[in-house]
Scaffold this motif. Structure first.
Motif, PDB file in Angstrom:
ATOM      1  N   PRO A  35       0.839  -1.218   0.000  1.00 55.72           N
ATOM      2  CA  PRO A  35       0.000   0.000   0.000  1.00 55.72           C
ATOM      3  C   PRO A  35       0.864   1.253   0.000  1.00 55.72           C
ATOM      4  N   LEU A  36       0.644   2.103  -0.988  1.00 51.56           N
ATOM      5  CA  LEU A  36       1.468   3.303  -1.127  1.00 51.56           C
ATOM      6  C   LEU A  36       1.014   4.437  -0.213  1.00 51.56           C
ATOM      7  N   ILE A  37      -0.064   4.225   0.557  1.00 58.46           N
ATOM      8  CA  ILE A  37      -0.479   5.267   1.491  1.00 58.46           C
ATOM      9  C   ILE A  37       0.602   5.493   2.551  1.00 58.46           C
ATOM     10  N   ALA A  38       1.342   4.421   2.881  1.00 57.20           N
ATOM     11  CA  ALA A  38       2.441   4.574   3.844  1.00 57.20           C
ATOM     12  C   ALA A  38       3.518   5.485   3.278  1.00 57.20           C
ATOM     13  N   LEU A  39       3.825   5.345   1.984  1.00 56.21           N
ATOM     14  CA  LEU A  39       4.816   6.210   1.350  1.00 56.21           C
ATOM     15  C   LEU A  39       4.324   7.653   1.288  1.00 56.21           C
ATOM     16  N   ALA A  40       3.016   7.832   1.018  1.00 55.17           N
ATOM     17  CA  ALA A  40       2.455   9.179   0.949  1.00 55.17           C
ATOM     18  C   ALA A  40       2.480   9.863   2.304  1.00 55.17           C
ATOM     19  N   ILE A  41       2.419   9.091   3.387  1.00 55.74           N
ATOM     20  CA  ILE A  41       2.467   9.673   4.724  1.00 55.74           C
ATOM     21  C   ILE A  41       3.902  10.006   5.136  1.00 55.74           C
ATOM     22  N   ILE A  42       4.851   9.151   4.761  1.00 56.49           N
ATOM     23  CA  ILE A  42       6.236   9.325   5.193  1.00 56.49           C
ATOM     24  C   ILE A  42       6.975  10.350   4.333  1.00 56.49           C
ATOM     25  N   LEU A  43       6.675  10.415   3.038  1.00 59.74           N
ATOM     26  CA  LEU A  43       7.440  11.243   2.106  1.00 59.74           C
ATOM     27  C   LEU A  43       7.494  12.717   2.481  1.00 59.74           C
ATOM     28  N   PRO A  44       6.383  13.354   2.916  1.00 62.63           N
ATOM     29  CA  PRO A  44       6.466  14.798   3.201  1.00 62.63           C
ATOM     30  C   PRO A  44       7.529  15.179   4.220  1.00 62.63           C
ATOM     31  N   PRO A  87      -0.615  16.685  -9.398  1.00 61.98           N
ATOM     32  CA  PRO A  87      -1.078  15.585 -10.261  1.00 61.98           C
ATOM     33  C   PRO A  87      -0.363  14.274  -9.933  1.00 61.98           C
ATOM     34  N   TYR A  88      -1.085  13.174 -10.119  1.00 56.72           N
ATOM     35  CA  TYR A  88      -0.553  11.818  -9.920  1.00 56.72           C
ATOM     36  C   TYR A  88      -0.088  11.595  -8.479  1.00 56.72           C
ATOM     37  N   THR A  89      -0.767  12.215  -7.546  1.00 57.38           N
ATOM     38  CA  THR A  89      -0.465  11.999  -6.134  1.00 57.38           C
ATOM     39  C   THR A  89      -1.715  11.494  -5.424  1.00 57.38           C
ATOM     40  N   PHE A  90      -1.531  11.082  -4.187  1.00 58.91           N
ATOM     41  CA  PHE A  90      -2.629  10.555  -3.383  1.00 58.91           C
ATOM     42  C   PHE A  90      -2.679  11.327  -2.075  1.00 58.91           C
ATOM     43  N   THR A  91      -3.884  11.704  -1.653  1.00 57.45           N
ATOM     44  CA  THR A  91      -4.064  12.467  -0.418  1.00 57.45           C
ATOM     45  C   THR A  91      -4.509  11.521   0.691  1.00 57.45           C
ATOM     46  N   PRO A  92      -3.645  11.187   1.639  1.00 55.66           N
ATOM     47  CA  PRO A  92      -4.050  10.254   2.704  1.00 55.66           C
ATOM     48  C   PRO A  92      -5.177  10.791   3.571  1.00 55.66           C
ATOM     49  N   THR A  93      -5.300  12.109   3.696  1.00 57.80           N
ATOM     50  CA  THR A  93      -6.332  12.670   4.567  1.00 57.80           C
ATOM     51  C   THR A  93      -7.727  12.617   3.952  1.00 57.80           C
ATOM     52  N   THR A  94      -7.868  12.076   2.754  1.00 62.88           N
ATOM     53  CA  THR A  94      -9.205  11.803   2.227  1.00 62.88           C
ATOM     54  C   THR A  94      -9.745  10.482   2.768  1.00 62.88           C
ATOM     55  N   GLN A  95      -8.927   9.748   3.508  1.00 64.87           N
ATOM     56  CA  GLN A  95      -9.343   8.487   4.103  1.00 64.87           C
ATOM     57  C   GLN A  95      -9.854   8.741   5.521  1.00 64.87           C
ATOM     58  N   LEU A  96     -11.115   8.388   5.763  1.00 69.74           N
ATOM     59  CA  LEU A  96     -11.698   8.612   7.086  1.00 69.74           C
ATOM     60  C   LEU A  96     -10.970   7.805   8.159  1.00 69.74           C
ATOM     61  N   SER A  97     -10.454   6.647   7.789  1.00 69.78           N
ATOM     62  CA  SER A  97      -9.757   5.809   8.773  1.00 69.78           C
ATOM     63  C   SER A  97      -8.516   6.513   9.317  1.00 69.78           C
TER      64      SER A  97
END
Length: 227
Positions: free
Chosen positions: A18-27, A90-100
């Motif tokens: 799951p790339l959500i972990a990368l999206a959280i750590i990368l910033p 563009p071509y990114t994912f926003t983890p904060t759109t996930q309610l969990s």
């Protein structure tokens, strides 16, 4: 190709990871780290000034006991602000759109403020459930209402952040799709739609910043009631 507008909010997976972990750590890797020099560069100075001003403004109404949360509030603000802003690229994912994810942040932090209030000043914390001067007949009803409002707070924190970012991303994609479809048919209307899309993107940048601030501000207000 996306089958639905809501597919953009699905957590991307690559090779089963799951790339959500990368999206959280990368910033965190994008922020400059302080050096051992006596003088910092302009970027580090600006970053330090922003963090100091934000933290001092946020902790202004709090007692000295709440100042222990300064590092947590500053880190949370930077974290939410960075992933909200990077999610607009563009071509990114926003983890904060996930309610969990948002509920995973809101519930423990809200619960920590409640536990601190019950441990340090239980009488004052329980006093919020019953306003002073309440008629005797309304006491049971008000206690139930205030208890429900207390437990709704973390839900409101998580849903507010999720709903605002999700609505903005959906609106941007709808208008972008309309501009792309109208371009070969009605070029002038497509240009007007693209202008609207640009203005909406600027608005969404402001929303991403404001929602991060509101999340932390509400947590500080909850803490203020319990310290």
């Amino acid at each position: 190709m996306m089958l639905s507008f809501f597919d953009q909010f699905m957590s991307p997976v690559y090779l089963g990871i799951p790339l959500i972990a990368l999206a959280i750590i990368l910033p965190w890797a994008l922020f400059p780290t302080p050096s051992s020099r006596w003088m910092n560069n302009r970027l580090l100075t600006l970053q330090g000034w922003f963090i100091n001003r934000f933290t001092s403004q946020l902790l202004l109404p709090l007692n000295l006991g709440g100042h222990k949360w300064a590092t947590l509030f500053a880190s949370l603000m930077i974290f939410l602000l960075s992933i909200n802003m990077l999610g607009l690229l563009p071509y990114t994912f926003t983890p904060t759109t996930q309610l969990s994810l948002n509920m995973g942040l809101a519930v423990p932090l809200w619960l920590a403020t409640v536990i601190i209030g019950m441990r340090n000043q239980p009488t004052h914390a329980l006093g919020h459930l019953l306003p002073e001067g309440t008629p005797t007949a309304l006491i049971p009803v008000l206690i139930i209402i205030e208890t429900i409002s207390l437990f709704i707070r973390p839900l409101a924190l998580g849903v507010r952040l999720t709903a605002n970012l999700t609505a903005g991303h959906l609106l941007i994609q709808l208008i972008a799709t309309a501009a792309f479809v109208l371009l070969p048919i009605m070029p002038m209307i497509a240009i007007s739609t693209a202008t609207l899309l640009f203005l909406l993107t600027l608005l969404e940048v402001a929303v991403a910043m404001i929602q991060a601030y509101v999340f932390v501000l509400l947590l500080s207000l909850y803490l203020q009631e319990n310290v």
